[in-house]
Motif scaffolding. Structure first.
Motif, PDB file in Angstrom:
ATOM      1  N   LEU A  56      22.692  19.979 -42.619  1.00 43.42           N
ATOM      2  CA  LEU A  56      22.227  20.257 -43.982  1.00 43.42           C
ATOM      3  C   LEU A  56      22.846  21.512 -44.561  1.00 43.42           C
ATOM      4  N   TYR A  57      23.321  22.416 -43.684  1.00 38.72           N
ATOM      5  CA  TYR A  57      23.760  23.736 -44.144  1.00 38.72           C
ATOM      6  C   TYR A  57      25.269  23.897 -44.187  1.00 38.72           C
ATOM      7  N   ARG A  58      26.015  22.901 -43.726  1.00 38.58           N
ATOM      8  CA  ARG A  58      27.471  23.040 -43.675  1.00 38.58           C
ATOM      9  C   ARG A  58      28.045  23.093 -45.095  1.00 38.58           C
ATOM     10  N   ARG A  59      29.089  23.917 -45.284  1.00 36.17           N
ATOM     11  CA  ARG A  59      29.640  24.170 -46.614  1.00 36.17           C
ATOM     12  C   ARG A  59      31.113  23.790 -46.719  1.00 36.17           C
ATOM     13  N   PHE A  60      31.517  22.672 -46.106  1.00 34.68           N
ATOM     14  CA  PHE A  60      32.918  22.279 -46.203  1.00 34.68           C
ATOM     15  C   PHE A  60      33.209  21.604 -47.549  1.00 34.68           C
ATOM     16  N   CYS A  61      32.161  21.318 -48.319  1.00 36.03           N
ATOM     17  CA  CYS A  61      32.344  20.719 -49.637  1.00 36.03           C
ATOM     18  C   CYS A  61      31.578  21.538 -50.670  1.00 36.03           C
ATOM     19  N   PRO A  62      31.906  21.410 -51.950  1.00 33.84           N
ATOM     20  CA  PRO A  62      31.210  22.178 -52.982  1.00 33.84           C
ATOM     21  C   PRO A  62      29.713  21.888 -53.005  1.00 33.84           C
ATOM     22  N   PRO A  63      28.907  22.848 -53.466  1.00 31.45           N
ATOM     23  CA  PRO A  63      27.450  22.665 -53.467  1.00 31.45           C
ATOM     24  C   PRO A  63      26.976  21.408 -54.197  1.00 31.45           C
ATOM     25  N   ASP A  64      27.610  21.088 -55.342  1.00 29.68           N
ATOM     26  CA  ASP A  64      27.163  19.914 -56.081  1.00 29.68           C
ATOM     27  C   ASP A  64      27.444  18.624 -55.310  1.00 29.68           C
ATOM     28  N   VAL A  65      28.548  18.603 -54.542  1.00 31.22           N
ATOM     29  CA  VAL A  65      28.858  17.437 -53.709  1.00 31.22           C
ATOM     30  C   VAL A  65      27.823  17.305 -52.595  1.00 31.22           C
ATOM     31  N   MET A  66      27.490  18.430 -51.961  1.00 30.70           N
ATOM     32  CA  MET A  66      26.506  18.385 -50.882  1.00 30.70           C
ATOM     33  C   MET A  66      25.124  18.032 -51.413  1.00 30.70           C
ATOM     34  N   ARG A  67      24.802  18.491 -52.592  1.00 34.48           N
ATOM     35  CA  ARG A  67      23.500  18.168 -53.177  1.00 34.48           C
ATOM     36  C   ARG A  67      23.375  16.663 -53.408  1.00 34.48           C
ATOM     37  N   ARG A  68      24.435  16.048 -53.923  1.00 37.40           N
ATOM     38  CA  ARG A  68      24.394  14.596 -54.141  1.00 37.40           C
ATOM     39  C   ARG A  68      24.347  13.838 -52.811  1.00 37.40           C
ATOM     40  N   GLN A  69      25.016  14.391 -51.786  1.00 34.69           N
ATOM     41  CA  GLN A  69      24.969  13.748 -50.475  1.00 34.69           C
ATOM     42  C   GLN A  69      23.563  13.803 -49.890  1.00 34.69           C
TER      43      GLN A  69
END
Length: 275
Positions: free
Chosen positions: A169-182
């Motif tokens: 849940l905390y990994r940041r290999f992608c932009p925040p908005d991409v992770m939020r949608r994931q």
């Protein structure tokens, strides 16, 4: 080297031929590509590319073809076979097992598994591993990855259990908005009656699967196989003793993990922190 020739057994070619045949033999009158495109809510050029095997098949096209032509899942099946055929040989058995499965248990210590990927998450993952990949290669990877999600849909969808390490849940290999949608996609998946998503807390005890992702796939005859993937390799374990050990380990994971409701709450909290 001789040029590769398509054969009728090629599922991508078969999909194209079945699409053209269904269109031309449509009752009460044949359909033009333009007319079919209108029924499918797509473009004539898309239908042309599908029928001439140019590029990947858009994932929304097969179920719409089945609906228009009342083909009872034929195009969905051919599409899944075409996607599986695009993967390296060592992954194809796993793909076939996944399509036929009655139950799938997934564990991942690092990433959201492919069955649950959004397009943007898959794209970031692929570009991170293959920064020199062309746009065409990236589009093909993302399309193939999204196609795998078809196994979660329909009346014969398998029961899917997913346990993720909290660190995912905390990994940041992608932009925040991409992770939020994931993360939103994970919440949506967990709301399905056939899917349960659990988070394993960071302070959970060590276990046999700590270092790698594992899938336990149950076939229609209730045989369980263990699939383990590493860099450029994929292994399928059928040995009964090893399978029993893997099942016991997975039971321990689900026992140590947060409940589905608590997991959903944690995922939602992390979504709110992503700005």
């Amino acid at each position: 080297m001789d040029e590769e020739v398509d054969t009728p057994e090629d599922p991508r070619r078969e999909f194209a031929e079945e699409c053209r045949s269904a269109r031309e033999l449509h009752d009460p009158a044949p359909l033009t590509q333009a007319h079919l495109a209108k029924l499918l809510r797509t473009s004539k050029s898309t239908i042309s590319r599908v029928e001439t095997c140019h590029g990947a098949i858009p994932p929304d096209i097969p179920p719409r073809l089945d609906e228009v032509f009342a083909t009872d899942g034929k195009f969905k099946r051919l599409y899944e076979e075409a996607v599986a055929a695009s993967y390296p040989t060592l992954y194809r058995r796993r793909m076939a097992m996944e399509r036929a499965a009655v139950a799938i248990r997934e564990w991942s210590p690092t990433l959201v598994p492919g069955l649950f990927h959004t397009a943007d998450y898959a794209r970031c993952l692929f570009k991170g591993g293959f920064p020199r990949a062309s746009t065409k290669e990236t589009v093909a990877f993302v399309s193939d990855r999204l196609a795998r999600k078809a196994v979660l849909e329909g009346g014969m969808a398998p029961d899917v259990r997913l346990v993720l390490c909290e660190s995912v849940l905390y990994r940041r290999f992608c932009p925040p908005d991409v992770m939020r949608r994931q993360l939103k996609a994970l919440l949506d998946a967990g709301s399905r009656p056939t899917v349960r998503v659990q988070i394993l807390p960071l302070d959970a005890p060590g276990h046999l699967f700590s270092d790698w992702p594992v899938s336990l796939i149950t076939s229609p005859d209730h045989t369980v196989s263990v699939c383990v993937e590493n860099y450029r390799t994929a292994g399928i374990v059928d040995d009964p003793d090893s399978v029993r050990t893997a099942l016991r380990t997975y039971d321990e994971l689900t026992g140590d993990a947060l409940s589905a409701r608590e997991s959903a709450r944690l995922i939602a909290e992390q979504m709110e922190k992503l700005t």
